[in-house]
Scaffold this motif. Structure first.
Motif, PDB file in Angstrom:
ATOM      1  N   ASP A  45     -21.732  17.699 -58.469  1.00 62.37           N
ATOM      2  CA  ASP A  45     -21.540  16.812 -57.328  1.00 62.37           C
ATOM      3  C   ASP A  45     -22.725  16.928 -56.380  1.00 62.37           C
ATOM      4  N   PHE A  46     -23.069  15.811 -55.753  1.00 61.28           N
ATOM      5  CA  PHE A  46     -24.045  15.869 -54.679  1.00 61.28           C
ATOM      6  C   PHE A  46     -23.380  16.478 -53.450  1.00 61.28           C
ATOM      7  N   PRO A  47     -24.169  17.018 -52.515  1.00 58.13           N
ATOM      8  CA  PRO A  47     -23.593  17.663 -51.332  1.00 58.13           C
ATOM      9  C   PRO A  47     -22.610  16.757 -50.597  1.00 58.13           C
ATOM     10  N   GLY A  48     -21.544  17.373 -50.096  1.00 61.39           N
ATOM     11  CA  GLY A  48     -20.554  16.627 -49.337  1.00 61.39           C
ATOM     12  C   GLY A  48     -21.013  16.373 -47.909  1.00 61.39           C
ATOM     13  N   TRP A  49     -20.254  15.560 -47.208  1.00 61.11           N
ATOM     14  CA  TRP A  49     -20.563  15.208 -45.827  1.00 61.11           C
ATOM     15  C   TRP A  49     -19.252  14.970 -45.106  1.00 61.11           C
ATOM     16  N   PRO A  50     -19.091  15.494 -43.911  1.00 65.53           N
ATOM     17  CA  PRO A  50     -20.078  16.207 -43.104  1.00 65.53           C
ATOM     18  C   PRO A  50     -20.204  17.679 -43.492  1.00 65.53           C
ATOM     19  N   VAL A  51     -21.273  18.271 -43.022  1.00 64.82           N
ATOM     20  CA  VAL A  51     -21.461  19.713 -43.138  1.00 64.82           C
ATOM     21  C   VAL A  51     -20.952  20.340 -41.837  1.00 64.82           C
ATOM     22  N   TYR A  52     -20.095  21.331 -41.937  1.00 66.99           N
ATOM     23  CA  TYR A  52     -19.544  21.945 -40.733  1.00 66.99           C
ATOM     24  C   TYR A  52     -19.111  23.369 -41.046  1.00 66.99           C
ATOM     25  N   ASP A  53     -18.948  24.158 -39.994  1.00 59.20           N
ATOM     26  CA  ASP A  53     -18.465  25.527 -40.125  1.00 59.20           C
ATOM     27  C   ASP A  53     -17.815  25.947 -38.813  1.00 59.20           C
ATOM     28  N   GLN A  54     -17.841  27.224 -38.528  1.00 57.49           N
ATOM     29  CA  GLN A  54     -17.192  27.727 -37.325  1.00 57.49           C
ATOM     30  C   GLN A  54     -17.829  27.196 -36.043  1.00 57.49           C
ATOM     31  N   THR A  55     -19.073  26.714 -36.133  1.00 53.83           N
ATOM     32  CA  THR A  55     -19.732  26.165 -34.938  1.00 53.83           C
ATOM     33  C   THR A  55     -18.955  24.965 -34.410  1.00 53.83           C
ATOM     34  N   GLU A  56     -18.622  24.037 -35.314  1.00 52.90           N
ATOM     35  CA  GLU A  56     -17.831  22.865 -34.917  1.00 52.90           C
ATOM     36  C   GLU A  56     -16.404  23.260 -34.545  1.00 52.90           C
ATOM     37  N   GLU A  57     -15.859  24.210 -35.284  1.00 50.33           N
ATOM     38  CA  GLU A  57     -14.494  24.649 -35.016  1.00 50.33           C
ATOM     39  C   GLU A  57     -14.374  25.230 -33.609  1.00 50.33           C
ATOM     40  N   ARG A  58     -15.319  26.071 -33.231  1.00 50.87           N
ATOM     41  CA  ARG A  58     -15.302  26.667 -31.886  1.00 50.87           C
ATOM     42  C   ARG A  58     -15.484  25.595 -30.816  1.00 50.87           C
ATOM     43  N   ALA A  59     -16.384  24.636 -31.085  1.00 48.17           N
ATOM     44  CA  ALA A  59     -16.649  23.590 -30.094  1.00 48.17           C
ATOM     45  C   ALA A  59     -15.401  22.767 -29.813  1.00 48.17           C
ATOM     46  N   LEU A  60     -14.677  22.427 -30.858  1.00 44.87           N
ATOM     47  CA  LEU A  60     -13.467  21.621 -30.682  1.00 44.87           C
ATOM     48  C   LEU A  60     -12.351  22.421 -30.011  1.00 44.87           C
ATOM     49  N   ILE A  61     -12.192  23.668 -30.417  1.00 46.68           N
ATOM     50  CA  ILE A  61     -11.137  24.504 -29.830  1.00 46.68           C
ATOM     51  C   ILE A  61     -11.421  24.764 -28.351  1.00 46.68           C
ATOM     52  N   ASP A  62     -12.699  25.018 -28.030  1.00 44.93           N
ATOM     53  CA  ASP A  62     -13.051  25.249 -26.626  1.00 44.93           C
ATOM     54  C   ASP A  62     -12.754  24.011 -25.780  1.00 44.93           C
ATOM     55  N   THR A  63     -13.043  22.839 -26.324  1.00 41.88           N
ATOM     56  CA  THR A  63     -12.754  21.600 -25.601  1.00 41.88           C
ATOM     57  C   THR A  63     -11.254  21.411 -25.449  1.00 41.88           C
ATOM     58  N   LEU A  64     -10.520  21.663 -26.524  1.00 40.46           N
ATOM     59  CA  LEU A  64      -9.066  21.541 -26.480  1.00 40.46           C
ATOM     60  C   LEU A  64      -8.479  22.432 -25.390  1.00 40.46           C
ATOM     61  N   ARG A  65      -8.899  23.676 -25.383  1.00 43.29           N
ATOM     62  CA  ARG A  65      -8.337  24.643 -24.450  1.00 43.29           C
ATOM     63  C   ARG A  65      -8.781  24.395 -23.014  1.00 43.29           C
ATOM     64  N   SER A  66      -9.885  23.714 -22.836  1.00 43.61           N
ATOM     65  CA  SER A  66     -10.353  23.429 -21.479  1.00 43.61           C
ATOM     66  C   SER A  66      -9.426  22.465 -20.744  1.00 43.61           C
ATOM     67  N   GLY A  67      -8.713  21.631 -21.510  1.00 43.45           N
ATOM     68  CA  GLY A  67      -7.859  20.623 -20.899  1.00 43.45           C
ATOM     69  C   GLY A  67      -8.632  19.462 -20.311  1.00 43.45           C
ATOM     70  N   LYS A  68      -9.943  19.466 -20.483  1.00 41.99           N
ATOM     71  CA  LYS A  68     -10.798  18.390 -19.962  1.00 41.99           C
ATOM     72  C   LYS A  68     -11.332  17.609 -21.156  1.00 41.99           C
ATOM     73  N   TRP A  69     -10.656  16.526 -21.476  1.00 44.96           N
ATOM     74  CA  TRP A  69     -10.903  15.823 -22.728  1.00 44.96           C
ATOM     75  C   TRP A  69     -11.704  14.536 -22.553  1.00 44.96           C
ATOM     76  N   TYR A  70     -11.876  14.081 -21.322  1.00 46.58           N
ATOM     77  CA  TYR A  70     -12.695  12.870 -21.141  1.00 46.58           C
ATOM     78  C   TYR A  70     -13.821  13.156 -20.169  1.00 46.58           C
ATOM     79  N   ARG A  71     -14.872  12.349 -20.229  1.00 49.82           N
ATOM     80  CA  ARG A  71     -16.099  12.712 -19.529  1.00 49.82           C
ATOM     81  C   ARG A  71     -15.946  12.708 -18.020  1.00 49.82           C
ATOM     82  N   GLY A  72     -14.919  12.065 -17.496  1.00 51.94           N
ATOM     83  CA  GLY A  72     -14.722  12.074 -16.057  1.00 51.94           C
ATOM     84  C   GLY A  72     -14.361  13.438 -15.506  1.00 51.94           C
ATOM     85  N   SER A  73     -13.774  14.275 -16.341  1.00 52.78           N
ATOM     86  CA  SER A  73     -13.391  15.611 -15.894  1.00 52.78           C
ATOM     87  C   SER A  73     -14.176  16.721 -16.588  1.00 52.78           C
TER      88      SER A  73
END
Length: 443
Positions: A45-73
């Motif tokens: 198989d050719f490489p899959g897409w997207p490429v991701y690891d714990q970097t993306e996982e941490r970024a999403l979890i940190d955003t989730l836990r911040s409670g600030k989900w839209y750019r106004g806050s």
């Protein structure tokens, strides 16, 4: 994370495996095509897409836990805008919900109105045209340069009329359009140039990032793109007043200083904002973009050196000013007369049988039935004189593009992330198909 782990395991072991296959596979030594009973040229198989690891996982979890989900806050979208402006060398960056939103916002901020005309290419994704139609403006198509797949800048000036309010070329597939020719034309006529760079992350013209030359440069971060947040977009510009107009339009008519604090509006607009989750994903994905771009460039150059030696295969040419191609797509033209008149559809089927996915690319946008329906609508009948609408079809004929649409073949950017040996196998498969084209045509 099952998908991520399995892909990482594949990538870790792929270089040796594919290199070995490149040395021994029948794709390099002749043999029958897979459609005729021979072994596949590419196994795996050719490489899959997207490429991701714990970097993306941490970024999403940190955003989730911040409670600030839209750019106004939150602050993540703003940080991404600063980072992307720095990466591209632009003075200003505005993040949007997607690439279509970036184009739509730019047209509005630059004053394209109902009854105006916008010069566009016929070989592009339909969003380039849809945003013009949403303004109730008239798309005026300029034929394609066959060798580069780009809008033919030599034909742009003839398409300009007193009603032209913008020129919107596309850096198609990550290859730069001819900015040295287009910018003087736009300047001469006082018409804004909007760069549709949705497929051209990190591409350059004369050492400077595309998207920073025109009044606005628009990018997409849709799931297939080289920089990916599922959906997302951005506008680059070097004019703070234009950035403010873009901001107001994408924020329902409320300017930058009013977000989340006031029901004050200074223009009409729409809600086209990027979410904090998208911004977080993009900040994480940007940690890989340079390394991935380098791999694509090296593999694309090598693949071109192989394919250009095969009669009937013509890789897309770059203009002299294109100092970096983003290779969102690897594109070439297929001449069936050099393959025993094997139809392109059968050529693509034969490639797929070899384990090499390929596509035929875009169809002519200027002849799409929906355009005739739009021009026949009550709104367009009111906005444009009958003579203008009657002449539109002849005015926007694109015979070169018609030929391109019949000859084009695409590989996706993920294929260029494979080890070098995969490029040998791709070229070997094409040679094998050519050697047996007559038999394949009868199969």
């Amino acid at each position: 994370m099952k998908h991520s782990v399995s892909r990482r395991n594949f990538l870790a072991g792929a270089p040796l495996a594919i290199t070995a296959l490149a040395a021994d596979t029948p794709a390099n030594t002749g043999g029958k095509p897979a459609m005729l009973g021979g072994p596949k040229a590419f196994i795996g198989d050719f490489p899959g897409w997207p490429v991701y690891d714990q970097t993306e996982e941490r970024a999403l979890i940190d955003t989730l836990r911040s409670g600030k989900w839209y750019r106004g806050s939150g602050q993540t979208v703003g940080k991404f805008e600063q980072a992307y402006a720095q990466l591209t060398g632009a003075k200003c960056c505005l993040a949007t919900a997607n690439g279509t939103s970036a184009l739509f916002t730019s047209l509005n901020a630059l004053g394209v109105e109902p009854g105006d005309e916008v010069v566009v290419p016929p070989y592009t994704f339909v969003a380039t045209i849809n945003v013009v139609l949403r303004q109730h403006a008239l798309p005026v198509f300029v034929d394609t340069d066959l060798e580069t797949f780009q809008m033919d800048a030599r034909k742009v000036e003839a398409a300009i009329s007193p009603q032209t309010r913008a020129i919107m070329p596309v850096h198609l597939g990550g290859n730069a359009c001819d900015l040295d020719a287009l910018l003087p034309i736009a300047g001469k006529h006082g018409i804004p140039l909007i760069e549709d760079a949705c497929q051209a992350h990190l591409a350059e013209w004369k050492g400077r990032k595309v998207g920073t030359y025109g009044q606005a440069g628009c990018f997409s971060f849709q799931a297939s793109k080289n920089l990916n947040s599922g959906e997302g977009g951005a506008i680059l510009c070097n004019d703070e007043d234009l950035r403010e107009r873009c901001y107001a339009f994408h924020n329902n008519g409320s300017g930058l200083k009013y977000i989340g604090t006031s029901f004050t509006y200074n223009s009409s607009g729409a809600n086209l904002r990027m979410t904090e989750f998208q911004g977080a994903l993009l900040m994480a994905q940007m940690t890989r973009i340079e390394a991935q771009a380098k791999t694509r460039t090296e593999n694309a150059r090598y693949l071109t050196s192989l394919l250009k030696e095969i009669p009937g295969i013509a890789p897309a040419r770059m203009y002299g000013g294109c100092t970096r191609n983003a290779y969102h797509l690897y594109m070439f033209r297929y001449d069936k007369t050099r393959f025993a008149n094997l139809p392109r559809a059968v050529f693509l089927k034969a490639l797929a049988a070899e384990g090499i996915p390929a596509a035929s690319g875009y169809t002519p946008l200027n002849t799409q039935p929906f355009l005739k329906n739009v021009l026949a609508s009550r709104g367009y009948q009111r906005l444009f004189p009958p003579k203008v609408l009657a002449q539109w079809q002849e005015r926007t004929r694109c015979p070169v593009n018609d030929r391109l649409c019949a000859e084009a073949v695409w590989f996706t950017q993920t294929m260029l992330l494979a080890p070098r040996g995969a490029m040998d196998q791709i070229a070997g498969a094409v040679r094998k198909i050519q050697a047996h084209a007559g038999e394949l045509a009868k199969a």
